[in-house]
Design a protein around this motif. Sequence first.
Motif, PDB file in Angstrom:
ATOM      1  N   LEU A  68       0.564  -1.069  -0.037  1.00 40.37           N
ATOM      2  CA  LEU A  68      -0.224  -0.554  -0.141  1.00 40.37           C
ATOM      3  C   LEU A  68       1.146   1.549   0.206  1.00 40.37           C
ATOM      4  O   LEU A  68       0.806   1.828  -0.654  1.00 40.37           O
ATOM      5  N   LEU A  69       2.373   1.822   1.246  1.00 43.05           N
ATOM      6  CA  LEU A  69       3.003   2.297   1.069  1.00 43.05           C
ATOM      7  C   LEU A  69       3.725   2.776  -0.311  1.00 43.05           C
ATOM      8  O   LEU A  69       3.520   3.644  -0.640  1.00 43.05           O
ATOM      9  N   GLU A  70       3.658   2.013  -1.264  1.00 40.86           N
ATOM     10  CA  GLU A  70       4.550   2.085  -2.498  1.00 40.86           C
ATOM     11  C   GLU A  70       3.903   2.315  -3.476  1.00 40.86           C
ATOM     12  O   GLU A  70       4.243   3.288  -4.205  1.00 40.86           O
ATOM     13  N   ARG A  71       2.693   2.609  -3.564  1.00 39.04           N
ATOM     14  CA  ARG A  71       1.797   1.821  -4.059  1.00 39.04           C
ATOM     15  C   ARG A  71       0.866   4.061  -4.024  1.00 39.04           C
ATOM     16  O   ARG A  71       0.594   4.672  -5.271  1.00 39.04           O
ATOM     17  N   TYR A  72       0.593   3.865  -3.038  1.00 40.97           N
ATOM     18  CA  TYR A  72       0.135   5.294  -2.546  1.00 40.97           C
ATOM     19  C   TYR A  72       0.865   6.547  -1.929  1.00 40.97           C
ATOM     20  O   TYR A  72       0.297   7.581  -2.207  1.00 40.97           O
ATOM     21  N   VAL A  73       1.700   6.105  -0.945  1.00 42.32           N
ATOM     22  CA  VAL A  73       2.378   7.376  -0.135  1.00 42.32           C
ATOM     23  C   VAL A  73       3.715   7.754  -0.958  1.00 42.32           C
ATOM     24  O   VAL A  73       4.011   6.902  -0.857  1.00 42.32           O
ATOM     25  N   PRO A  74       3.268   9.279  -1.164  1.00 41.41           N
ATOM     26  CA  PRO A  74       5.036   9.503  -1.130  1.00 41.41           C
ATOM     27  C   PRO A  74       5.954   9.441  -0.486  1.00 41.41           C
ATOM     28  O   PRO A  74       5.836   9.910   0.467  1.00 41.41           O
ATOM     29  N   LYS A  75       7.279   8.965  -1.318  1.00 39.86           N
ATOM     30  CA  LYS A  75       8.436   8.734  -0.294  1.00 39.86           C
ATOM     31  C   LYS A  75       8.856  10.242  -0.007  1.00 39.86           C
ATOM     32  O   LYS A  75       9.494   9.760   1.604  1.00 39.86           O
ATOM     33  N   ASP A  76       8.371  11.843  -0.056  1.00 32.33           N
ATOM     34  CA  ASP A  76       8.650  12.106   0.815  1.00 32.33           C
ATOM     35  C   ASP A  76       8.320  12.815   1.838  1.00 32.33           C
ATOM     36  O   ASP A  76       8.198  13.773   2.434  1.00 32.33           O
ATOM     37  N   ILE A  77       7.167  11.954   2.005  1.00 32.02           N
ATOM     38  CA  ILE A  77       6.071  12.356   3.288  1.00 32.02           C
ATOM     39  C   ILE A  77       7.169  12.244   4.707  1.00 32.02           C
ATOM     40  O   ILE A  77       7.855  11.798   4.765  1.00 32.02           O
ATOM     41  N   ARG A  78       6.478  13.215   5.598  1.00 28.64           N
ATOM     42  CA  ARG A  78       7.203  13.046   7.153  1.00 28.64           C
ATOM     43  C   ARG A  78       6.941  11.908   7.575  1.00 28.64           C
ATOM     44  O   ARG A  78       5.440  11.899   7.424  1.00 28.64           O
ATOM     45  N   VAL A  79       7.984  11.014   8.090  1.00 26.61           N
ATOM     46  CA  VAL A  79       7.757  10.054   8.569  1.00 26.61           C
ATOM     47  C   VAL A  79       7.709  10.374  10.178  1.00 26.61           C
ATOM     48  O   VAL A  79       8.777  10.239  10.677  1.00 26.61           O
ATOM     49  N   LEU A  80       6.927   9.663  11.390  1.00 27.27           N
ATOM     50  CA  LEU A  80       6.630  10.067  12.548  1.00 27.27           C
ATOM     51  C   LEU A  80       7.390   8.627  13.010  1.00 27.27           C
ATOM     52  O   LEU A  80       6.678   7.693  13.066  1.00 27.27           O
ATOM     53  N   LEU A  81       8.577   8.390  13.288  1.00 31.11           N
ATOM     54  CA  LEU A  81       9.753   6.954  13.857  1.00 31.11           C
ATOM     55  C   LEU A  81       9.232   7.112  15.523  1.00 31.11           C
ATOM     56  O   LEU A  81       9.690   7.619  16.699  1.00 31.11           O
ATOM     57  N   PRO A  82       8.536   6.155  15.967  1.00 30.10           N
ATOM     58  CA  PRO A  82       8.629   5.884  17.189  1.00 30.10           C
ATOM     59  C   PRO A  82       9.707   5.820  18.152  1.00 30.10           C
ATOM     60  O   PRO A  82      10.619   4.964  17.136  1.00 30.10           O
ATOM     61  N   ALA A  83       9.899   5.644  19.175  1.00 24.15           N
ATOM     62  CA  ALA A  83      11.167   5.365  19.479  1.00 24.15           C
ATOM     63  C   ALA A  83      11.668   3.981  20.172  1.00 24.15           C
ATOM     64  O   ALA A  83      12.073   4.105  21.406  1.00 24.15           O
ATOM     65  N   TYR A  84      11.846   3.446  19.454  1.00 27.35           N
ATOM     66  CA  TYR A  84      11.996   1.963  19.950  1.00 27.35           C
ATOM     67  C   TYR A  84      13.618   1.589  20.042  1.00 27.35           C
ATOM     68  O   TYR A  84      14.553   2.035  19.463  1.00 27.35           O
ATOM     69  N   PRO A  85      13.424   0.085  21.040  1.00 31.34           N
ATOM     70  CA  PRO A  85      15.485  -0.067  21.259  1.00 31.34           C
ATOM     71  C   PRO A  85      16.090  -0.913  20.153  1.00 31.34           C
ATOM     72  O   PRO A  85      17.429  -0.662  19.882  1.00 31.34           O
ATOM     73  N   THR A  86      15.422  -1.340  18.906  1.00 33.30           N
ATOM     74  CA  THR A  86      15.623  -1.581  17.974  1.00 33.30           C
ATOM     75  C   THR A  86      15.173  -0.423  16.625  1.00 33.30           C
ATOM     76  O   THR A  86      14.345  -0.080  16.304  1.00 33.30           O
ATOM     77  N   ASP A  87      16.241  -1.325  15.350  1.00 28.90           N
ATOM     78  CA  ASP A  87      15.864   0.040  14.734  1.00 28.90           C
ATOM     79  C   ASP A  87      15.546  -0.539  13.476  1.00 28.90           C
ATOM     80  O   ASP A  87      15.106  -0.315  12.168  1.00 28.90           O
TER      81      ASP A  87
END
Length: 306
Positions: A68-87
């Motif tokens: 879905l992301l590949e098809r509909y969501v532009p690559k330059d969108i700002r992504v809110l990333l949670p602070a997880y202990p792993t990446d």
Amino acid sequence: MRVTGLGHAGMFIETTGGSILCDPVIGPSFFGSWFPFPDNRGLDWERFGAADFLYISHRHRDHFDPALLERYVPKDIRVLLPAYPTDDLEVDLRGLGYENIVYTQPGEVLEYPGGLKIMVTPLRAPSDGPIGDSSLSVDDGTASILNQNDSHPLDLEKLLSFSKPDAYFTQVSGAIWWPMVYDLEQEAKQNFAQLKRDAQNKRAMYYIEKVDAEHVFPMAGPPMFLRDDLFRYNGLGLENDSIFTDQRQFLAHMRAERPAQKGYEFVPGTQVDLDGGALTVTQTLYTPEEIDHIFDEKWDYLASQR
């Protein structure tokens, strides 16, 4: 503020300071077994994909849909990333080409023009595992909402220090295969399934009472299973041995336990408008009659989806 249901845990939040696309999933996920219930393919995904922010709560594939992301969501969108202990989540997102990462921190309030405030709260409870889970708090001056998603916060005081939400969106259904597919006597499966559903209801009611928002929207489940070998496990199961409580069933439970609480069905296309304490709910994809058919004649609806 306007919140539109996108199916399962997905929502599109329109604020005075921009829009946020949360956990968009069409699926099928998990080896082709898991579809959003009800069907959400009729939504305007081009419109929702053109958001200002993307928020993926965690890596479970009923929340993170690479196709879905590949098809509909532009690559330059700002992504809110949670602070997880792993990446792991960041690696997945960068692997899809998303480089405009906003690194959030627990308890940190991000402020944007238009009065928009955002806080992402990561959860790292033992039950969440190393991939974690998270919730999203949003306030734009016209309304405040809490999208708790699948997370089970341990420190509610810190989470609720953001602002008291007018509307609360939270998981109420199950998302595991216990006890339905384990090698148990049928009576044991039925007993364990009932215990699991009771525990889910109790957990959801605990958070609803603690958050104490005026308006509650159950979401993040149940799925629908359309493969031959899994079809019987939809909902409560053909033999009452499954755990997937739906929105209407939970709302009935909530009314019995907390009669004064205002609760609403949140399905694909449900549009929630919030402004200074006033709330309006409109269905934009399904008619009320179609929603009644989906929930009250569930097996017929599932058969048509199959």
